[in-house]
Enzyme design. Structure first.
Site, PDB file in Angstrom:
ATOM      1  N   LEU A  83      59.335  59.784 135.275  1.00 19.97           N
ATOM      2  CA  LEU A  83      58.758  58.707 136.078  1.00 19.97           C
ATOM      3  C   LEU A  83      59.717  57.531 136.213  1.00 19.97           C
ATOM      4  O   LEU A  83      59.772  56.887 137.257  1.00 19.97           O
ATOM      5  CB  LEU A  83      57.433  58.249 135.450  1.00 19.97           C
ATOM      6  CG  LEU A  83      56.618  57.236 136.274  1.00 19.97           C
ATOM      7  CD1 LEU A  83      56.273  57.815 137.636  1.00 19.97           C
ATOM      8  CD2 LEU A  83      55.360  56.832 135.529  1.00 19.97           C
ATOM      9  N   CYS A  84      60.493  57.263 135.149  1.00 20.11           N
ATOM     10  CA  CYS A  84      61.429  56.133 135.216  1.00 20.11           C
ATOM     11  C   CYS A  84      62.498  56.373 136.280  1.00 20.11           C
ATOM     12  O   CYS A  84      62.921  55.443 136.981  1.00 20.11           O
ATOM     13  CB  CYS A  84      62.077  55.895 133.853  1.00 20.11           C
ATOM     14  SG  CYS A  84      62.928  57.329 133.181  1.00 20.11           S
ATOM     15  N   THR A  85      62.930  57.629 136.424  1.00 22.91           N
ATOM     16  CA  THR A  85      63.915  57.959 137.457  1.00 22.91           C
ATOM     17  C   THR A  85      63.301  57.818 138.841  1.00 22.91           C
ATOM     18  O   THR A  85      63.925  57.262 139.761  1.00 22.91           O
ATOM     19  CB  THR A  85      64.422  59.404 137.267  1.00 22.91           C
ATOM     20  OG1 THR A  85      65.027  59.523 135.982  1.00 22.91           O
ATOM     21  CG2 THR A  85      65.432  59.777 138.336  1.00 22.91           C
TER      22      THR A  85
END
Length: 438
Positions: free
Chosen positions: A207-209
């Site tokens: 999700l961070c990417t």
């Protein structure tokens, strides 16, 4: 070419005795194959890459009464492998175009198309067919038709399946240069749900990417799907993404293209967007042809009993040469679909209701998508979660953060669960476990 000459080689398989057949079931003779042509009704689910091959093979085998269901329309990208379609068919229903192509080319065959979802039909529709053949690209659709066929079973007083209510399912699947064929006798052999944990896990991106450092067009599509869709709710509050709805895919593609332009990423297309949303793996025409041929051969063996059928799984690998092997998959005695018995649900006594939902969605042998949950108290039941009814959903939303004890869920409680992946309801008996985080 006359009907008799066109199918003479296939007819010989039914006319002559065979050492490969179960002698107690196979009755050879000149009347067998014409009887199959006249009376056997086959349903093909899917008219894509594998479905086109299935329709062609079944029609050229001599079967005369075939129905096909597909809810998709023809796209330009389909033409490289879905050979029943031409450029002029773009935008048309796959089921309708495929049926027209087969009926025009093979006059002895009558293909009836259905431009619809499999969920649009009830048990009365499916009960008219003798054999169902699926060429699907979706695990969810496989699970649904598996559940429908199991729900149609009838049992005698001793709990045994009545043979006349069994509708055999021959399921073909392809993934690049790999494929498989399985023959399922609902209630008798391993079903789709029995081996659900064997399906490969879906690819997920961090999700961070997705949120901060996208590098691929897939990251942009996932951003539109996971972050923007629930935030903007473009088609109404609570409406989920439907990978088969062109309007949903168009919206996601445009949002993903805006995101891609912001980070100078190329390659967001309609085809890729639908592939990411539906987890579609590119198909190879030769694999489709081989798997469809294997499926069609199993249909002939099952219909005529001229040879013993597959028992019950065959794997095909065309990566380096051609390699196949077969083995028997065993039924899962705790299968939520075909075992006909409640399933234990072990969970920590200090857990919250949201932990039950997480278990139902993440457990490899369940993988539910959008479950509705009722708590049974004898003849009474209370709704704990029903996501598809907005009024009930808003009333039940506070249950997420409540402890199980606050909802009167104790050891021995019975949870009745319904999900979009199957028309069959599932029953769970709660077992509270001390000091467990599960």
């Amino acid at each position: 070419m006359s009907r008799e000459r066109r199918f003479v080689e296939v007819a010989r398989l039914c006319e002559r005795p065979s050492h490969f057949a179960d002698q107690a079931q196979f009755e050879s003779g000149p009347e067998l194959f014409p009887a199959l042509q006249k009376s056997l009704k086959i349903l093909v689910i899917g008219a894509g890459g594998l479905g086109c091959e299935l329709l062609k093979d079944l029609a050229l085998t001599g079967f005369s009464h075939i129905h096909v269901i597909d809810m998709d329309t023809i796209d330009l990208s389909n033409l490289n492998r879905q050979f029943l379609f031409r450029k002029g068919d773009i935008g048309k229903s796959k089921a309708l175009a495929a049926a027209e192509a087969i009926n025009r080319r093979i006059p002895t065959c009558n293909v009836t198309p259905h431009f619809a979802k499999i969920q649009d039909f009830d048990a009365a529709f499916y009960s008219q067919f003798h054999i169902i053949v699926s060429g699907l690209d979706s695990v969810s659709a496989r699970r649904w038709i598996n559940g429908m066929l199991i729900s149609m079973l009838d049992y005698d007083d001793e709990g045994n399946v009545r043979p006349e209510t069994i509708k055999p399912l021959i399921d073909g699947g392809t993934e690049g240069f790999k494929g498989n064929v399985r023959v399922i006798y609902p209630g008798m052999s391993a079903c789709i749900e029995c081996t659900l944990d064997l399906f490969p896990p879906q690819v997920n991106f961090p999700l961070c990417t997705i949120a901060h450092t996208p590098r691929l067009p897939e990251h942009c599509i996932e951003y539109a799907k996971i972050i923007l869709w629930p935030k903007e709710e473009p088609f109404g509050e609570g409406v989920p993404v439907d990978g088969d709805d062109p309007k949903h895919i168009e919206w996601l593609m445009k949002k993903a293209q805006e995101r891609a332009q912001e980070f100078n990423i190329q390659g967001v297309t309609y085809r890729l967007t639908q592939g990411v949303v539906k987890h579609i793996i590119p198909a190879v025409a030769s694999t489709n042809a081989a798997v469809a041929a294997l499926c069609s051969m199993e249909v002939l063996k099952l219909a005529s009993m001229c040879s013993q059928g597959l028992n019950n799984w065959l794997n095909f690998n065309n990566n380096e040469g051609v390699y196949t092997f077969s083995y028997e998959q065993e039924r899962n005695p705790d299968c939520p679909s075909c075992s006909r018995k409640p399933r234990p649900l072990k969970i920590g006594e200090c857990s919250k209701f949201k932990d039950i939902l997480r278990y139902l969605e993440d457990e490899p042998s369940l993988q539910l998508k959008n479950p509705s949950i009722l708590l049974s108290h004898g003849d009474k039941a209370s709704t704990l979660w029903m996501p598809k009814v907005e009024a009930i959903q808003s009333q039940c939303r506070d249950n997420f953060s409540k402890l199980l004890s606050d909802l009167d869920i104790v050891s021995g409680s019975v949870l009745e669960v319904q999900d979009e992946t199957t028309p069959i309801g599932m029953t769970f008996h709660v077992e509270l476990v001390v000091n467990s985080e599960d």
